[in-house]
Design an enzyme around this catalytic site. Structure first.
Site, PDB file in Angstrom:
ATOM      1  N   HIS A 147       3.122  -1.294  -4.497  1.00  0.00           N
ATOM      2  CA  HIS A 147       2.902  -1.265  -3.403  1.00  0.00           C
ATOM      3  C   HIS A 147       1.889   0.135  -2.657  1.00  0.00           C
ATOM      4  O   HIS A 147       1.780   0.820  -4.018  1.00  0.00           O
ATOM      5  CB  HIS A 147       4.833   0.040  -3.418  1.00  0.00           C
ATOM      6  CG  HIS A 147       4.710   0.614  -2.269  1.00  0.00           C
ATOM      7  ND1 HIS A 147       5.712   1.595  -1.968  1.00  0.00           N
ATOM      8  CD2 HIS A 147       4.902   0.056  -1.145  1.00  0.00           C
ATOM      9  CE1 HIS A 147       5.638   2.683  -1.576  1.00  0.00           C
ATOM     10  NE2 HIS A 147       5.412   1.410  -0.133  1.00  0.00           N
TER      11      HIS A 147
ATOM     12  N   SER B 276       8.448  -2.125   1.334  1.00  0.00           N
ATOM     13  CA  SER B 276       8.246  -0.212   0.706  1.00  0.00           C
ATOM     14  C   SER B 276       9.834  -0.251   1.123  1.00  0.00           C
ATOM     15  O   SER B 276      10.283   0.820  -0.006  1.00  0.00           O
ATOM     16  CB  SER B 276       8.330   0.654   2.308  1.00  0.00           C
ATOM     17  OG  SER B 276       6.711   0.531   2.477  1.00  0.00           O
TER      18      SER B 276
ATOM     19  N   ASN C 263       9.155   7.227  -2.754  1.00  0.00           N
ATOM     20  CA  ASN C 263      10.037   7.633  -1.699  1.00  0.00           C
ATOM     21  C   ASN C 263      11.484   7.347  -2.509  1.00  0.00           C
ATOM     22  O   ASN C 263      12.157   8.363  -1.804  1.00  0.00           O
ATOM     23  CB  ASN C 263       9.829   6.348  -1.521  1.00  0.00           C
ATOM     24  CG  ASN C 263       9.238   5.510  -0.042  1.00  0.00           C
ATOM     25  OD1 ASN C 263       8.129   7.002   0.211  1.00  0.00           O
ATOM     26  ND2 ASN C 263       8.725   5.024  -0.001  1.00  0.00           N
TER      27      ASN C 263
ATOM     28  N   GLU D 171       1.811   1.821  -7.168  1.00  0.00           N
ATOM     29  CA  GLU D 171       3.262   1.388  -7.558  1.00  0.00           C
ATOM     30  C   GLU D 171       2.735  -0.037  -8.040  1.00  0.00           C
ATOM     31  O   GLU D 171       2.882  -0.846  -6.598  1.00  0.00           O
ATOM     32  CB  GLU D 171       4.414   2.312  -7.157  1.00  0.00           C
ATOM     33  CG  GLU D 171       4.674   3.843  -6.388  1.00  0.00           C
ATOM     34  CD  GLU D 171       5.747   4.390  -6.172  1.00  0.00           C
ATOM     35  OE1 GLU D 171       6.266   4.545  -5.803  1.00  0.00           O
ATOM     36  OE2 GLU D 171       6.391   3.078  -5.116  1.00  0.00           O
TER      37      GLU D 171
HETATM   38  N1  LIG Z   1       3.406   1.948   7.431  1.00  0.00           N
HETATM   39  C1  LIG Z   1       3.486   2.400   6.286  1.00  0.00           C
HETATM   40  O1  LIG Z   1       3.409   3.880   6.002  1.00  0.00           O
HETATM   41  C2  LIG Z   1       3.737   1.333   5.052  1.00  0.00           C
HETATM   42  C3  LIG Z   1       3.158   2.164   3.931  1.00  0.00           C
HETATM   43  C4  LIG Z   1       3.533   1.238   2.934  1.00  0.00           C
HETATM   44  C5  LIG Z   1       3.833   0.060   2.655  1.00  0.00           C
HETATM   45  N2  LIG Z   1       4.664  -0.742   4.200  1.00  0.00           N
HETATM   46  C6  LIG Z   1       4.767  -1.823   3.769  1.00  0.00           C
HETATM   47  O2  LIG Z   1       3.696  -2.768   4.541  1.00  0.00           O
HETATM   48  C7  LIG Z   1       3.933  -4.492   5.248  1.00  0.00           C
HETATM   49  C8  LIG Z   1       3.603  -3.830   6.705  1.00  0.00           C
HETATM   50  O3  LIG Z   1       3.518  -2.673   7.238  1.00  0.00           O
HETATM   51  P1  LIG Z   1       2.710  -2.244   8.440  1.00  0.00           P
HETATM   52  O4  LIG Z   1       2.580  -0.629   8.458  1.00  0.00           O
HETATM   53  O5  LIG Z   1       1.407  -2.948   8.114  1.00  0.00           O
HETATM   54  O6  LIG Z   1       2.930  -3.453   9.820  1.00  0.00           O
HETATM   55  P2  LIG Z   1       2.148  -3.958  10.509  1.00  0.00           P
HETATM   56  O7  LIG Z   1       3.750  -4.205  11.508  1.00  0.00           O
HETATM   57  O8  LIG Z   1       1.350  -2.630  11.547  1.00  0.00           O
HETATM   58  O9  LIG Z   1       1.952  -5.146  10.387  1.00  0.00           O
HETATM   59  C9  LIG Z   1       2.301  -6.079  10.472  1.00  0.00           C
HETATM   60  C10 LIG Z   1       1.652  -7.282  10.206  1.00  0.00           C
HETATM   61  O10 LIG Z   1       2.003  -8.616  10.016  1.00  0.00           O
HETATM   62  C11 LIG Z   1       1.796  -9.657  11.043  1.00  0.00           C
HETATM   63  N3  LIG Z   1       2.901 -10.885  10.640  1.00  0.00           N
HETATM   64  C12 LIG Z   1       3.910 -10.670  11.295  1.00  0.00           C
HETATM   65  N4  LIG Z   1       4.369 -12.275  10.703  1.00  0.00           N
HETATM   66  C13 LIG Z   1       4.419 -13.034   9.949  1.00  0.00           C
HETATM   67  C14 LIG Z   1       3.489 -14.239   9.755  1.00  0.00           C
HETATM   68  N5  LIG Z   1       3.769 -14.851   9.377  1.00  0.00           N
HETATM   69  N6  LIG Z   1       2.221 -14.459   9.193  1.00  0.00           N
HETATM   70  C15 LIG Z   1       1.330 -13.554   9.424  1.00  0.00           C
HETATM   71  N7  LIG Z   1       1.125 -11.805   9.884  1.00  0.00           N
HETATM   72  C16 LIG Z   1       2.555 -11.683  10.541  1.00  0.00           C
HETATM   73  C17 LIG Z   1       2.292  -9.132  12.687  1.00  0.00           C
HETATM   74  O11 LIG Z   1       1.279  -9.666  13.149  1.00  0.00           O
HETATM   75  C18 LIG Z   1       0.836  -8.155  12.274  1.00  0.00           C
HETATM   76  O12 LIG Z   1      -0.301  -7.513  12.163  1.00  0.00           O
HETATM   77  C19 LIG Z   1       5.879  -3.068   5.701  1.00  0.00           C
HETATM   78  O13 LIG Z   1       6.628  -4.550   4.227  1.00  0.00           O
HETATM   79  C20 LIG Z   1       5.189  -2.347   4.854  1.00  0.00           C
HETATM   80  O14 LIG Z   1       7.464  -1.903   4.870  1.00  0.00           O
HETATM   81  C21 LIG Z   1       4.271   0.012   4.818  1.00  0.00           C
END
Ligand SMILES: NC(=O)c1ccc[n+]([C@@H]2O[C@H](COP(=O)([O-])OP(=O)(O)OC[C@H]3O[C@@H](n4cnc5c(N)ncnc54)[C@H](O)[C@@H]3O)[C@@H](O)[C@H]2O)c1
Length: 295
Positions: free
Chosen positions: A145, A124, A196, A157
């Site tokens: 995205h 993000s 965003n 996106e």
């Molecule tokens: N949460 C939101 O609203 C949102 C919206 C759009 C984009 N994003 C983006 O999506 C991505 C994930 O966000 P999220 O909210 O799902 O986070 P989250 O913390 O819920 O999940 C992240 C996952 O990644 C795993 N992980 C971390 N390191 C790892 C590795 N080396 N190998 C394999 N798995 C690994 C973790 O164990 C976890 O299950 C981020 O880049 C975030 O910016 C989030």
């Protein structure tokens, strides 16, 4: 359920957290096979449980069937081994929002999948261009995205890094077209991308006005919902996003641009310091607050 698998029929998905679970659901619902990687079995089970919950919710609302549920879950394969990603047609990275974690993992994945396989990031707030520069063959790197919750939100996106090959952008737009009820928006790689970059200043303005005592939190939300026709009021939206996540996104956009529109307002920092994070812990601008006095 769409059965279109014209491109990217098998996708490697990195991370089975909040977004990974939603993305796995969306991809498997389009008929694709998804190989999801996370760090350990507990996280994989939590991700599978989240996908199952989405599917059960659809069945309860009458928009899905038991057969859909079985088909979707059968197409999602989980693993903790990067080597199992050999043979995928594209990789979507959705791990923890940390540049080093993403870079180290994608470099390892790149050695397994080969030079031509698209590496797509769901970041993000990080620069897709910076990430691409750290990976072999940066022309095959782009942003994809999704918004939270991915099965519900309709926009995706497609982020063009400076290095991204134009043909890949076209393939991604066509790919998004095959996902049920999703629309692609092609955007340049800039902090906050499109949505965003407009949303962060708006939400920060609302927090500052609320802090100045313009109106109660409830009235601000009602005014924007009924007065402007927004589906969700801004303070309710902040509680849903998570105040810590909104703070992190604002800080990242501010650090990258030094544009004061992104600067987090003092009350936002205070809310996070006081552990008022929104829906995720039951305390936020609207969540868990008693009804306020009207002005
Ligand atoms: N949460 C939101 O609203 C949102 C919206 C759009 C984009 N994003 C983006 O999506 C991505 C994930 O966000 P999220 O909210 O799902 O986070 P989250 O913390 O819920 O999940 C992240 C996952 O990644 C795993 N992980 C971390 N390191 C790892 C590795 N080396 N190998 C394999 N798995 C690994 C973790 O164990 C976890 O299950 C981020 O880049 C975030 O910016 C989030």
């Amino acid at each position: 359920m769409s059965e279109s698998t014209t491109d990217f029929s098998t996708i490697g998905l990195l991370g089975f957290g909040t977004m990974g679970a939603g993305i796995a659901h969306v991809l498997a619902s389009s008929g694709r096979t998804v190989i999801v990687l996370d760090t350990d079995q507990d996280r994989l089970e939590a991700g599978s449980a989240a996908v199952t919950a989405f599917l059960d919710d659809s069945i309860a609302r009458g928009t899905g069937t038991d057969e859909d549920k079985t088909a979707v879950l059968t197409r999602i394969i989980t693993t903790t081994h990067v080597a199992d990603l050999a043979g995928v047609d594209a990789v979507i990275e959705s791990v923890t929002e940390n540049a080093e974690v993403k870079t180290v993992l994608l470099r390892e994945v790149a050695t397994v999948v080969g030079e031509q396989i698209p590496l797509l990031t769901n970041t993000s707030a990080l620069s897709v261009t910076d990430l691409a520069a750290a990976l072999p063959n940066p022309a095959r790197v782009a942003g994809l995205h999704f918004f939270n919750p991915a099965p519900v939100q309709r926009t995706i996106e497609v982020v063009r890094a400076l290095q991204t090959d134009g043909d890949l952008i076209e393939r991604l737009v066509a790919f998004v077209d095959t996902l049920a009820e999703k629309s692609a928006v092609v955007v340049r790689d800039r902090p906050g991308f499109l949505i965003n970059s407009l949303l962060l200043p708006y939400l920060n303005d609302v927090i500052a006005e609320y802090d100045d005592g313009l109106a109660t939190a409830e009235d601000i939300d009602v005014a924007l919902e009924l007065g402007l026709g927004y589906k969700t009021g801004p303070l309710k939206m902040l509680d849903t996003i998570g105040l810590d996540d909104h703070l992190h996104a604002s800080e990242a956009a501010y650090a990258a641009t030094l544009d004061s529109r992104y600067a987090p307002p003092p009350l936002l920092r205070q809310m996070v310091a006081a552990d008022r994070l929104g829906d995720k812990n039951g305390h936020g601008f609207r969540t868990g607050q008693p009804t306020e006095e009207k002005n």
